[in-house]
Every structure is written in C-alpha cells, then in structure tokens.
Scaffold this motif. Structure first.
Motif, PDB file in Angstrom:
ATOM      1  N   MET A 114       0.819  -1.154  -0.294  1.00 30.95           N
ATOM      2  CA  MET A 114      -0.054  -0.291  -0.254  1.00 30.95           C
ATOM      3  C   MET A 114       1.311   1.209  -0.259  1.00 30.95           C
ATOM      4  O   MET A 114       0.295   2.790  -0.378  1.00 30.95           O
ATOM      5  CB  MET A 114      -1.048   0.197   1.269  1.00 30.95           C
ATOM      6  N   ALA A 115       2.288   1.186   0.001  1.00 33.84           N
ATOM      7  CA  ALA A 115       2.884   1.747   0.189  1.00 33.84           C
ATOM      8  C   ALA A 115       3.707   2.321  -1.279  1.00 33.84           C
ATOM      9  O   ALA A 115       4.603   3.560  -1.334  1.00 33.84           O
ATOM     10  CB  ALA A 115       4.056   2.344   1.495  1.00 33.84           C
ATOM     11  N   PHE A 116       3.974   1.280  -1.394  1.00 35.10           N
ATOM     12  CA  PHE A 116       5.391   1.007  -2.089  1.00 35.10           C
ATOM     13  C   PHE A 116       4.807   0.652  -4.912  1.00 35.10           C
ATOM     14  O   PHE A 116       5.576   0.371  -4.823  1.00 35.10           O
ATOM     15  CB  PHE A 116       6.754   0.294  -2.338  1.00 35.10           C
ATOM     16  N   GLY A 117       2.980   0.335  -4.073  1.00 40.39           N
ATOM     17  CA  GLY A 117       2.788  -0.057  -5.124  1.00 40.39           C
ATOM     18  C   GLY A 117       2.867  -2.201  -5.079  1.00 40.39           C
ATOM     19  O   GLY A 117       2.273  -3.191  -5.086  1.00 40.39           O
ATOM     20  N   LYS A 118       3.889  -1.905  -5.614  1.00 39.49           N
ATOM     21  CA  LYS A 118       4.456  -3.656  -6.380  1.00 39.49           C
ATOM     22  C   LYS A 118       5.960  -4.032  -5.002  1.00 39.49           C
ATOM     23  O   LYS A 118       6.633  -3.144  -5.415  1.00 39.49           O
ATOM     24  CB  LYS A 118       4.630  -4.004  -7.110  1.00 39.49           C
ATOM     25  N   VAL A 119       5.494  -4.826  -4.183  1.00 37.94           N
ATOM     26  CA  VAL A 119       6.268  -5.557  -3.134  1.00 37.94           C
ATOM     27  C   VAL A 119       7.450  -6.631  -3.293  1.00 37.94           C
ATOM     28  O   VAL A 119       6.291  -7.459  -3.972  1.00 37.94           O
ATOM     29  CB  VAL A 119       6.849  -4.337  -2.110  1.00 37.94           C
ATOM     30  N   TYR A 120       8.327  -7.195  -2.601  1.00 42.90           N
ATOM     31  CA  TYR A 120       8.656  -8.185  -1.889  1.00 42.90           C
ATOM     32  C   TYR A 120       8.985  -8.117  -0.342  1.00 42.90           C
ATOM     33  O   TYR A 120       9.906  -7.050  -0.552  1.00 42.90           O
ATOM     34  CB  TYR A 120       8.929  -9.612  -3.601  1.00 42.90           C
TER      35      TYR A 120
END
Length: 438
Positions: free
Chosen positions: A201-207
């Motif tokens: 929700m902060a960076f869009g696409k994360v892992y």
RNA sequence: UCCCCGGUAGCUCAAUGGUAGAGCACCCGGCUGUUAACCGGGUUGUUGUAGGUUCGAGCCCUACCCGGGGAGCCA
C-alpha cells in the motif's frame, strides 16, 4: 620452505581458459590426490572449480615433491605453474606445477570420496559444503536467488523486508517459535505477508525475501524449521494477475539457472529436459476439477471438502511435465485473510502451485480480503486477537484496494530445480526438528 | 503427537544364541598419466545406554537415548 620467487599472477580455476600457456598461481585446497611414482596428481579446489595439478619429480624441488606426496585431503596450498589444455584432465585444463607452498598439511579429513550416510554428512555440514555436489547445489541456490531478485527488479518491484520478530501469529494456525523479547514474549515470523501487504500500500509492487520459521514437528524430506520465503505483494492485483506473475517468475528463474548453472546441473546428474520444458502456459485446475481427478484415482483417499494431502499433491503433479496451478479451494481449509470468490462464496480466491516430478507445493498465494467488515468478521470467527491486527485492519480503513500476492519456498524450489531428494540439501545450514548442529 | 526403519572400527556395512569381520580411510614401501588408480605390508572395537532371559547375547525381552523415512501441518 619454498616461496614464490616468480611474480605469477593469482587467478581462479573458473578463469583458467584465459590463461592457457601462461604461468599463474592458484590458491586452494586438496580435493583429491593420487600419486604414481615420480608424479603427483593433485586435484585442487579453490571455490570456483577443480583443477588437476601435476607435479613431476624434477620439475619441482625435492622438498616440495616430498611434501606434495604427503598431502591429506583438504590440505591448503598455493601452487604456481603453467596452464595447458588437457583432455585427460577433468575440466579440460591442467597445471604443470613448478613451485608451491603448503599452507597447512591436513590429516584425517572426515569426509572421504567414498559413501557416507545422511546423519554423518549432516553432522559435518560445515565440511560437506566443500564436496562437489553440495558446491553445485549452493551455486544453483545462488542463481535462483539472483534470478528472483532480477525478475522483480526488472518489473519495478521494491524489496521491502518484513520483520523476523513478530508480536503475534500471522495466520493463527502454525506453531511458532517463542522467544524472550526483553520483558515480553515475541515470535519468530512464519510469514512476512501481512507486512508485505502494508508495504504494497506504500510502494505498489513489493516483495519480501527472508527467513521464516515453523515450529511444527514435521519430519519429512519437504520440511525445514527455518527456510527462506519470497513473498511478492501487488496493489490493484487480483488472483489471475498473481497466477500470471508466478508463472512468469518460475519460467524466468528456470531459464536463468539453465543459462548460468548448466555445469552444476550436470554435476548433479540433473535431467535437463525436465527443466527445458518449463514453459508457459502452466496447467490450471480449479479445486473442483482436481477433486474430480482424485475421486477417480484408486490410490487417493481424498474426500471432497478436504485440503489435499501430500500423496494427493503428488498424484496431481505427476500428471503434468510443468508446475500445475490449483485454484479456488474451499474457504474452510484456507487462511482468514483470503478473499471469497464472488462467483462461489464457499471458495477462497487462492492458488497453490505444485512443482512437477512429485515435489509438492512450492507456492501458495491468494487475493486478499480488502473489505474491513468482512476481514474483521473473519478475525473474530478464527478467534484471533483483534488488538494484534489493528494495524492490519488500518490497511482496509485508509485507501483499501484489491491486492494479491504469494509465497514461494526457496529451498523447495531449489530442490526441485536441482533435482535433490531432500530440501535439507538446498539449505546451506539446514535447521530441522532434531538437528541444529552445526 | 502417531506409524515404520535403523544404531557394530574414522566411514559404509557383514556376522544360525557359540573366538568381533570385510572394503574404504589412515601409515610404510613400489610405480612418469591417475580419474573411486593399482600392487605388497601394517594400525583400527565400552557392538547407542541401562537392566533382564541364558551355561553363553552384537543377535532374544523391557525401558530409555540418538538418528532416518512417512502422516498430520505447511512453503
């Protein structure tokens, strides 16, 4: 003591092809040695490969020749000599030794080139890693990790790691390792997913990619108590999106390993055709479709509504030559945070990816419940402590969007690609129920 | 937690209830092309632990310890 009077450049065995005809220095350990009268064959291991070094009596000092003849396995040494292409030598290159220096002479190295049992080898894991097959396996593991990071980097994902100490259970199901955290209790994480959702929700696409811990008393070739898990999480994604992502990722990783680690795969006697056929599209089965297959299978004890047992997964995975994606399981057998299928509310929008050749589940993922009321209800139904999930519920209060993600077990994936029987060999220092040494 | 299998030399294993063995490793000697080299000689034991049955136990019985495989659970 022989010292290097020449200033021959130090190189590594993997780069010997660039040094044919030159005099160079290698530094490493004795992998194996055999002598035949007036010559010694020393297979030198330097971490990048193995090179046969030949010392003829007369080519080297009397003192060095004598010392080389008494080197035990894993003695450390520095050798200088000329490199030539030599078809009789493993690896294709050979050093004609001119000078050398024994750093440490070793006697009684425990792991011999003969057979050993798993108990002995695991107790000597710190030394076993030097063996050819374990070396190849760890290089494949490295290539898998690198490929995963490249894949997500190329697609604009940001690596946001989740904490390892957590205040409470993530899913409320698994048994966790409890640790003392100053005055309080804390737990070692079993999944970074809930945090990955916040990060998405902060960076869009994360892992998130790190160690996870399960205190379950599992003693099988598929289980470790500590293993690495990769967990991508994507905002504005649905189940189909992450199934596509999982398929793209697995194809990419296998392709990279085939390109970068073919000698290692061959050292493990891996059947490359089993990897070359890992191409999109992967077969997709709904739980209902898979259930029909199992109902007709004589060896399955599966009952509709149950989760699939390990033997059921084996039956399903052996039907295909590539990973199979089973989606939309009954909600009862899946975690509280999974979104219901609007087309059939008895099912969860989830997917398990079963590796081929009977390796079992390598990925589990889902679309997450983004509705605040639905999620709150689910937490109560499961009897989970609501206070602990307050921050997680905030994600549904402030700009909640559809989102989805999955978790991939690194060691199971490495074990599958490398074709090893046990996941423990896919971990450099495996942690198992009855084994925490070395 | 449950089910199955195992524990004998440094390693891998053998040994009808009747003297504890082999191969490899290691040490010595020989050999200018070895790939798990070969040939000759040599060293190697609290049979997991504690009880029990027996004239006699590595072997049979009981308990415990350690490990392996699997179930459940999961990645």
């Amino acid at each position: 003591m022989t010292t290097n009077s020449t200033s021959a450049p130090v190189t590594t065995i993997e780069r010997l092809g660039n040094h044919v005809g030159q005099t160079v220095t290698l530094q490493g350990w004795v992998y194996d040695k055999s002598s035949k009268g007036k010559l010694h064959f020393i297979k030198l291991r330097d971490g990048t490969g193995i090179c046969q070094c030949v010392a003829f009596k007369g080519d080297v000092s009397e003192e060095l020749f004598e010392k080389l003849g008494h080197l035990g396995q894993e003695s450390s040494l520095v050798l200088t000599g000329t490199i030539k292409a030599e078809p009789r030598a493993p690896g294709g290159y050979e050093m004609s030794v001119k000078e050398g220096r024994v750093v440490q002479q070793v006697e009684g190295y425990p792991i011999t080139p003969k057979e050993h049992g798993p108990d002995f080898l695991l107790s000597n894991r710190h030394l076993w890693l030097r063996s050819k097959k374990q070396w190849a396996l760890m290089r494949i593991r490295d290539a898998v990790i690198t490929a995963i990071r490249r894949f997500y980097d190329e697609r604009g994902f940001v690596c946001i790691d989740s904490p390892i100490f957590t205040p409470a259970a993530c899913e409320g199901t698994s048994t966790l390792f409890e640790v003392q955290y100053f005055e309080d209790k804390a737990y070692l994480t079993q999944s970074g997913q809930l945090y990955a959702e916040a990060s998405a929700m902060a960076f869009g696409k994360v892992y998130t990619f790190g160690p996870t811990f399960r205190a379950e008393k599992s003693k099988t070739r598929r289980h470790l108590t500590e293993f690495w898990m990769l967990e991508p999480e994507v905002a504005f994604a649905d189940l189909d999106d992450i199934m596509q992502l999982a398929e793209d990722m697995l194809c990419y990783v296998v392709k990279q390993v085939l390109e970068r680690r073919k000698p290692e795969l061959l050292a493990l006697e891996r059947d490359l055709t089993k990897l070359e056929c890992i191409q999109a599209p992967f077969p997709r089965l709904s739980y209902d479709e898979a259930a029909k297959i199992l109902a007709q299978h004589p060896e399955s004890t599966f009952k509709y509504g149950d989760d699939f047992g390990a033997p059921d997964e084996t039956i399903l995975s052996k039907m295909f030559d590539r990973p199979v994606m089973v989606h939309r399981y009954p909600k009862e057998v899946k975690a509280f945070y999974m979104k219901r299928d609007p087309a059939d509310p008895s099912k969860a929008l989830c997917v398990d990816v079963l590796g081929p050749e009977g390796v079992g589940e390598i990925i589990g993922g889902s679309q997450r419940e983004e509705d605040l009321d639905a999620l709150q209800g689910r937490i109560r139904e499961h009897g989970l402590p609501e206070e602990a999930f307050a921050w997680y519920l905030d994600l549904r209060r402030y700009g909640s969007v559809p989102h989805a993600g999955f978790g991939l077990g690194l060691e199971r994936t490495v074990g599958w690609i490398a074709g090893t029987e046990h996941v423990r060999e896919a971990s450099p220092y495996p942690r198992m129920m009855y084994r925490i040494y070395p």
